[in-house]
Scaffold this active site. Structure first.
Site, PDB file in Angstrom:
ATOM      1  N   ASP A 260       1.626  12.799   2.008  1.00  0.00           N
ATOM      2  CA  ASP A 260       1.517  11.588   2.823  1.00  0.00           C
ATOM      3  C   ASP A 260       2.846  10.842   2.727  1.00  0.00           C
ATOM      4  OD1 ASP A 260       1.077   8.724   3.375  1.00  0.00           O
ATOM      5  OD2 ASP A 260      -1.038   9.253   3.569  1.00  0.00           O
ATOM      6  N   ASP A 297       0.821   1.782   5.477  1.00  0.00           N
ATOM      7  CA  ASP A 297       0.175   2.454   6.599  1.00  0.00           C
ATOM      8  C   ASP A 297       0.399   1.750   7.927  1.00  0.00           C
ATOM      9  OD1 ASP A 297      -1.278   4.870   5.500  1.00  0.00           O
ATOM     10  OD2 ASP A 297      -2.038   3.333   4.145  1.00  0.00           O
TER      11      ASP A 297
END
Ligand code: RNT
Ligand code: ZN
Length: 420
Positions: A260, A297
């Site tokens: 990620d 995010d």
């Protein structure tokens, strides 16, 4: 100039470097992007458990109109998909289950049929679904430990959840005819100084070993493990670290490793890891995200790192060994627009990577002509990739440039604004 004409012109310009734009478009057409559903409802899920988002995850903002049930979420995703050219998969979490019964289905009780709504929708959309067990927003995760819990009953609970999720993923893969990846990410970790860094990892290893012991159909499903450096509330120690999973995947070669983009030090980039890791493991799953100062995010934009990730995928010529999924959640803007922006940027960046004269650059490098390497890389930044992208959108019946925005606004007005 018409889009077609602009494309012809761009084609000519790229061909001078030996780049075939038609081939680049063909490659882009075969590229699959896994679009996460959780942007649509701020990582809420539909268990109606009343639990609020935890595990160190935070969707900030309160833009109106978020999806309140599976139907709304699927409608929203279908709307977003209208504006994203090419092959899309939907990426869902266990907490997006559906059930007719009034009885709450706990995470250790979920069954494939709880995802039939998604499966049927995917069939309609002619697409596949990736899956994620959900190890957060649950009373049995409230002390911050799940698969690595020292409480045997809690650990067992989450092992059962994992096993069920693997079967659900396999079911989805069989139903849709498209392999479904089952991605395991746990929030487990400590806020502060940790003395015994081994015992929780031994328990995690034991849990994973137990969870993956059943061999499933590799054509229908695959398991991935996702590491993290820190989270809110686990700043000092995360059980499932990068080193842990990297080694675990080396030991269990049937697994995929998930990287990620927001799960490393702020100055550490996953693009720099891909080539090395691909020398040793068969398959990667990427969570393309945008960390801003932390694992925030943010919606994916076309920044240097996104380009670098895509360039690594293309330059390395890994075939289908790298899977690309998005992972971000922004509740401060229209959520469908957020899906569209991040998806289009990722595809655009892939296109730019496909439009690179990789062989030419490799040759310059091998010949020691580093001047040419840098000169070309810089000139390429202003090559007319945009004309190629516009053409791609047009031939795929997707709005060109920002024309999708008016449609999203209309949907906001007609549909989202009525969700109060
Ligand atoms: C969390 C991980 C994980 C989640 C989703 C919701 O830090 O990135 O992938 O974002 O599973
Ligand atoms: Zn992720």
């Amino acid at each position: 100039m018409s889009i077609q004409k602009a494309y012809e012109k761009a084609k000519e310009i790229y061909s001078e470097l030996g780049v075939d734009t038609d081939k680049a478009l063909e490659l882009l057409k075969n590229f699959t992007l896994s679009v996460h559903c959780w942007q649509g409802d701020d990582v809420g899920g539909f268990e109606n458990s009343g639990a609020s988002l935890d595990g160190g995850l935070a969707a900030t903002g309160n833009y109106p109109g978020k999806a309140r049930n599976p139907k709304e979420l699927r409608d929203d995703m279908a709307k977003a998909f209208e504006f994203i050219p090419g092959i899309k998969k939907a990426n869902i979490h266990a907490m997006y289950l559906e059930s007719d019964s009034d009885k709450k289905i706990d995470r250790d009780e979920i069954e494939p049929t709880h995802f039939d709504g998604w499966v049927n929708w995917a069939k309609e959309q002619k697409t596949g679904i990736d899956f994620n067990p959900t190890y957060f927003s649950h009373p049995k995760a409230s002390d911050g430990f799940t698969l690595s819990s020292s409480d045997e009953s809690i650990r067992k609970f989450w092992v059962e959840h994992t096993k069920r999720c693997r079967k659900i993923s396999e079911y989805i893969g069989k139903q849709t005819g498209i392999r479904s990846l089952n991605n395991i990410w746990i929030p487990d970790g400590f806020k502060d100084f940790t003395i015994d860094k081994t015992a929780p990892r031994e328990r995690l290893m034991q849990s994973l070993d137990e969870s993956i012991s059943e061999k499933l159909d590799p054509a229908a499903t695959g398991d991935a493990v996702e590491s993290k450096l820190f989270g809110i509330g686990s700043e000092s120690y995360v059980v499932g670290s990068h080193e842990f999973y990297l080694c675990y995947v080396m030991k269990n070669k049937q697994l995929l490793l998930t990287l990620d983009a927001g799960h490393f030090h702020p100055a550490e980039f996953i693009s720099a890891k891909i080539a090395t890791i691909m020398m040793f493991i068969p398959e990667l799953l990427l969570h393309v995200s945008r960390p801003v100062r932390w694992d925030s995010d943010h919606v994916v934009v076309m920044d240097d790192e996104l380009l670098a990730i895509c360039q690594e995928i293309v330059r390395g010529d890994y075939g289908n060994r790298i899977n690309v999924a998005l992972d971000y959640f922004d509740a401060s803007i229209n959520r469908i627009a957020a899906m569209v922006i991040g998806s289009r940027n990722t595809l655009k960046a892939m296109l730019r990577a496909y439009l690179e004269p990789v062989e030419l650059l490799k040759k310059a490098e091998a010949d020691g002509d580093l001047t040419t390497r840098l000169a070309l890389l810089e000139e390429l930044k202003s090559y007319p990739f945009q004309s190629v992208w516009d053409y791609y959108c047009e031939i795929n019946n997707v709005p060109v440039r920002d024309k999708w925005l008016a449609d999203v606004k209309k949907y906001e007005n007609d549909v989202l604004s009525k969700r109060i």
